[in-house]
Write a protein that holds these residues in place. Structure first.
Motif, mmCIF file in Angstrom:
data_model
loop_
_atom_site.group_PDB
_atom_site.id
_atom_site.type_symbol
_atom_site.label_atom_id
_atom_site.label_comp_id
_atom_site.label_asym_id
_atom_site.label_seq_id
_atom_site.Cartn_x
_atom_site.Cartn_y
_atom_site.Cartn_z
ATOM 1 N N THR A 1 -50.808 -6.166 -4.546
ATOM 2 C CA THR A 1 -51.496 -5.592 -3.387
ATOM 3 C C THR A 1 -50.618 -4.599 -2.645
ATOM 4 O O THR A 1 -49.403 -4.585 -2.795
ATOM 5 N N CYS A 2 -51.249 -3.787 -1.830
ATOM 6 C CA CYS A 2 -50.536 -2.838 -0.964
ATOM 7 C C CYS A 2 -50.804 -3.245 0.482
ATOM 8 O O CYS A 2 -51.894 -3.021 1.005
ATOM 9 N N ASP A 3 -49.816 -3.867 1.109
ATOM 10 C CA ASP A 3 -49.978 -4.348 2.487
ATOM 11 C C ASP A 3 -48.748 -3.987 3.311
ATOM 12 O O ASP A 3 -48.027 -4.856 3.800
ATOM 13 N N TYR B 1 -56.364 -5.003 1.085
ATOM 14 C CA TYR B 1 -55.114 -4.943 0.332
ATOM 15 C C TYR B 1 -54.908 -3.591 -0.339
ATOM 16 O O TYR B 1 -54.127 -3.467 -1.271
ATOM 17 N N LYS B 2 -55.604 -2.576 0.137
ATOM 18 C CA LYS B 2 -55.509 -1.247 -0.449
ATOM 19 C C LYS B 2 -54.978 -0.247 0.573
ATOM 20 O O LYS B 2 -55.693 0.619 1.060
ATOM 21 N N GLY C 1 -54.507 -0.674 -4.857
ATOM 22 C CA GLY C 1 -53.390 -1.492 -4.417
ATOM 23 C C GLY C 1 -52.088 -1.033 -5.055
ATOM 24 O O GLY C 1 -52.031 -0.021 -5.752
ATOM 25 N N MET D 1 -60.691 -5.857 -5.890
ATOM 26 C CA MET D 1 -59.727 -6.124 -4.822
ATOM 27 C C MET D 1 -60.318 -5.775 -3.457
ATOM 28 O O MET D 1 -60.966 -4.741 -3.287
#
Length: 622
Positions: free
Chosen positions: A542-544, A601-602, A500, A597
Motif C-alpha cells: 500500500t501507499c500510505d 491506500y492509494k 498503491g 485496493m
C-alpha cells in the motif's frame, strides 16, 4: 464555443462567452490533427508495450514523479499551448483545480510549487532545484506569477488554487484542471491534465492513446514515432504460459510475425513477457539487445543511446553521492525526519578503512567517468563541526552494556555486530537517493520518484562489488530493466495513485531484479523469472505516506526493495527454470489487486501509517 484542432486546448472565443457564467468550466475532446511531417496519421496497427527507455528513465526533480514532475510538465504544456494560440498576453487570471490524490497529498509532494513554476516556464529536467523554495515563496509573498517567464499576472494561492480531494476525475486519480481568464473575466481556455505516473502526462485527447511528446513537452522536437502509441490496458494478445510449457516460436504462433512486420512498428514490438521471450529466442538476442534496437526506431543512433544511458547513470550516481555527503541534518516537512545516509556511509567506510578518524569523512568520488569508479577516499576538508556526533562508534575502552537479568535461566545476549559490507552499502545507497528525492533534489524516475532508490542502488552494487565491465553492465542493466518497466506500464500501472506502492517500489524491485540477473549472464527466461519474483512478493503493498510526505515509509521501503531485488534474482538463477508463476500472470495479478485496493491506500494518506502515527506539531531543532 470554438474548438481549435491544432491545440490540445479547448479554446473559447471571448465573443461567444458574453452570456456564460464566469465560473463555468468546459473540456472538449479535440479532433486528431491531419497528417504532417511532424505528426503522421496514426495507422491501425497492433498495440505493443514498447516506449522509449528515455521516457521511462527521465531526469526530473523530487519528491514525486506523479505529484511534482508531472504537474510541472502540465503547467509548461498549458503555457506553451497558450503561446502558440497567441492567448498568453490576454491572460489576467489563472485558476487551478486539483483532484483526488493530487489534492489529498499535494502539499507534501510539492505539487503547488511544481505547477506554478511550470506555468512560469520551468522544466523538471533543467530547473535549478536550489531555487525552487525561494521562487515559490516569492510567488506567495508578492502574489504575482510570471507566465512563460515574461507575462506577469496577479495570483493569490488561497483564491486561485482549489483542492478537491473529495472528487476524482474519471480518467485518473491524479487530475488537474487549468483555466485562464481575460480582462473582463471571460474564460479564454481550459484543459484537464492527468499525471499517470513516472512523469507521464495525458489529457482528455490522449487518455487512451498517450502522446508521449508530453515527456518532451514540445512535440516538434520529438521523433514522429513517439507521438502516437497506444498503451491502454487490454486483454493480453497472447495467453500466459502454463507450468512447464515452452515459449511459442514462429511455428507455434504466426501472429508474432504479423506483429513484427506491421508497418509503423518498432523492429521488435512486444506486449507481454511471453512475446518478449519469444523474440529473444527467435532472433537469438538478449532482452537488452531487443530494447536497444527498438530505441533506434525512435530516431536514436548507437552513440545517442550510449550517451543517454551514461547520462542517466551519471545523474543516479551523483544523486547517491549527494545523499551520502549531505551536511543537512533533517529532511523538509513537519516530521523533522533525520537524514541517515551520511551517518550510515561514514560507519561503513570506517569498516573498510579503520585508520580513518571520525574527523575525516570519506566521500564518494564526485562525478563519474565511464569505466572508472574509484574507491572512496577520506575527505580531509570536512570539518568536525559538520559531523553527526551521535553516529560515532563507542571508544574501545567503554564497557559494553548488556540489557537483561543475569539471575535468569536464560542469560541475556551481549551486543554484537555482523557486517555484510556489500548489502549494507546497497541499503545505504537506496536511502541516500530517496533522501535527496524527499528534499526536492535532482532525481531520475526509475520508474517513479518515490521508488527512485531501488534501481540506482542495485546498479551501483553491481559496479562496485561484481562488475568487470562497467559500461557494458550499465547498458545491459538499464535496457533490461526498461523492458520490464514497459510491460508493467502497459499491463498494469506505475502510479501509486492507481495501484498503491506495489506500482512503484514493487515495479522498481521487479525491474532491478531483471537487470541484476541480466548482468549475471542469466538467460532471458531466467531474467523474466527474476522480475516475476520481484513483483510477486510486493503484491498488495500500500501507499500510505505519513503527512503526505515521500519519507515514511517510502525511504526505508526503497532500501528493502533493493535488497529484495538481488534476492529475487539470486533465487531465479538458482531455480534452473523451475517456477510456477510467469511474469505476465504476476502483472495481471497486480492489476487486479490494484483494482480491488481501497482508495485509502492509494497515495491519499487516508489510512494505514498515515493515520496511526502521530505527527509532531513542529519540526525539532537541528
Amino acid at each position: 464555443m470554438l474548438t481549435l484542432s491544432r491545440s490540445s486546448l479547448s479554446v473559447v472565443l471571448a465573443r461567444r462567452l458574453r452570456n456564460v457564467p464566469k465560473v463555468r468550466y468546459t473540456t472538449n475532446v479535440v479532433p486528431r490533427l491531419k497528417a504532417t511531417p511532424e505528426e503522421p496519421v496514426k495507422r491501425n496497427i497492433p498495440e505493443h508495450a514498447v516506449i522509449s527507455t528515455f521516457d521511462l528513465f527521465s531526469i526530473g526533480v523530487g519528491p514525486s514523479s506523479s505529484h511534482t514532475v508531472g504537474p510541472m510538465r502540465a503547467g509548461k504544456i498549458f503555457i506553451r499551448d497558450l503561446q502558440e494560440l497567441n492567448l498568453l498576453e490576454k491572460v489576467k487570471m489563472v485558476k487551478i483545480n486539483l483532484y483526488g490524490s493530487l489534492a489529498a497529498t499535494g502539499i507534501g509532494h510539492h505539487t503547488p510549487q511544481a505547477i506554478l513554476l511550470g506555468l512560469e516556464g520551468s522544466d523538471p529536467e533543467t530547473i535549478d532545484t536550489g531555487t525552487i523554495p525561494s521562487r515559490y515563496e516569492t510567488i506567495l509573498r508578492n502574489k504575482t506569477l510570471l507566465l512563460g517567464g515574461h507575462h506577469r499576472i496577479t495570483y493569490d494561492m488561497d483564491r486561485d488554487m482549489l483542492w478537491r480531494w473529495d472528487q476524482v476525475l474519471k480518467t485518473h486519480p491524479n487530475g488537474m484542471r487549468f483555466s485562464c481568464f481575460g480582462e473582463d473575466g471571460d474564460l479564454l481556455a481550459t484543459n484537464e491534465y492527468f499525471s499517470v505516473g513516472g512523469g507521464f502526462v495525458v489529457n482528455e485527447k490522449t487518455k487512451v492513446d498517450e502522446n508521449l511528446f508530453y515527456k518532451g513537452v514540445d512535440k516538434k522536437t520529438v521523433h514522429g514515432a513517439r507521438l502516437h502509441q497506444s498503451h491502454s490496458v487490454a486483454e493480453p494478445a497472447y495467453l500466459p504460459l502454463s507450468l512447464g510449457e515452452e515459449p511459442f516460436d514462429k511455428e507455434d504462433n504466426a501472429d508474432l510475425d504479423k506483429v513484427e512486420e506491421s508497418e509503423g512498428q518498432p523492429p521488435y514490438p512486444f506486449d507481454t513477457g511471453n512475446t518478449l521471450l519469444a523474440l529473444t529466442k527467435k532472433h537469438n538476442m538478449t532482452i537488452a539487445q531487443i530494447v536497444h534496437d527498438n530505441e533506434k526506431y525512435f530516431g536514436y543512433t548507437d552513440e545517442d543511446i550510449y550517451n543517454k544511458l551514461m547520462r542517466i547513470w551519471q545523474v543516479m550516481d551523483e544523486c547517491i553521492r549527494t545523499g551520502v555527503t549531505s551536511s543537512e541534518r533533517t529532511l523538509p516537512g513537519r516530521l523533522g525526519l533525520r537524514r541517515r545516509a551520511p551517518m550510515l556511509y561514514r560507519r561503513l567506510m570506517r569498516g573498510f578503512y579503520p585508520g580513518i578518524s571520525s574527523s575525516n569523512l570519506p566521500a564518494i568520488e564526485s562525478g563519474w567517468t565511464p569505466g572508472v569508479i574509484a574507491s572512496p577516499e577520506a575527505d580531509s576538508e570536512e570539518s568536525e563541526g559538520n559531523l553527526d556526533k551521535t553516529s560515532s562508534l563507542p571508544p574501545a575502552s567503554r564497557a559494553t552494556r548488556v540489557v537483561g537479568s543475569f539471575n535468569h535461566a536464560i542469560l541475556p545476549m551481549p551486543p554484537r555486530k555482523t557486517v555484510i559490507p556489500a548489502m549494507d552499502f546497497l541499503s545505504c545507497y537506496a536511502i541516500a537517493v530517496n533522501e535527496v528525492n524527499a528534499a526536492g533534489g535532482r532525481i531520475v524516475t526509475s520508474p517513479t520518484n518515490g521508488a527512485a532508490g531501488v534501481i540506482p542502488a542495485v546498479l551501483k552494487y553491481i559496479l562496485e562489488f561484481v562488475s568487470d565491465d562497467q559500461e557494458k553492465n550499465i547498458e545491459t542493466f538499464l535496457l533490461t530493466a526498461a523492458a520490464v518497466g514497459m510491460l508493467f506500464k502497459r499491463g498494469s500501472t506505475i502510479s501509486a495513485a492507481e495501484g498503491g506502492c506495489q506500482a512503484e517500489v514493487g515495479v522498481a524491485c521487479s525491474m532491478a531484479s531483471a537487470g541484476f540477473a541480466a548482468c549475471m549472464g542469466a538467460s532471458p527466461e531466467t531474467v523474466l523469472q527474476a522480475a516475476e519474483i520481484g513483483i510477486e512478493h510486493n503484491l498488495g503493498l500500500t501507499c500510505d505516506p505519513i503527512d503526505g510526505l515521500v519519507q515514511v515509509p517510502c525511504i526505508e521501503r526503497n532500501s528493502l526493495g533493493a535488497v529484495k531485488a538481488i534476492t529475487a534474482a539470486q533465487l531465479s538463477m538458482a531455480s534452473h527454470g523451475v517456477y510456477s508463476v510467469t511474469l505476465d500472470e504476476a502483472i495481471e495479478a497486480m492489476r487486479l489487486t490494484a483494482a480491488d485496493m481501497s482508495v485509502k491506500y492509494k497515495e491519499t494518506s487516508l489510512s494505514g501509517l498515515a493515520t496511526t502515527v502521530k505527527i509532531p506539531l513542529s519540526v525539532p531543532a537541528c
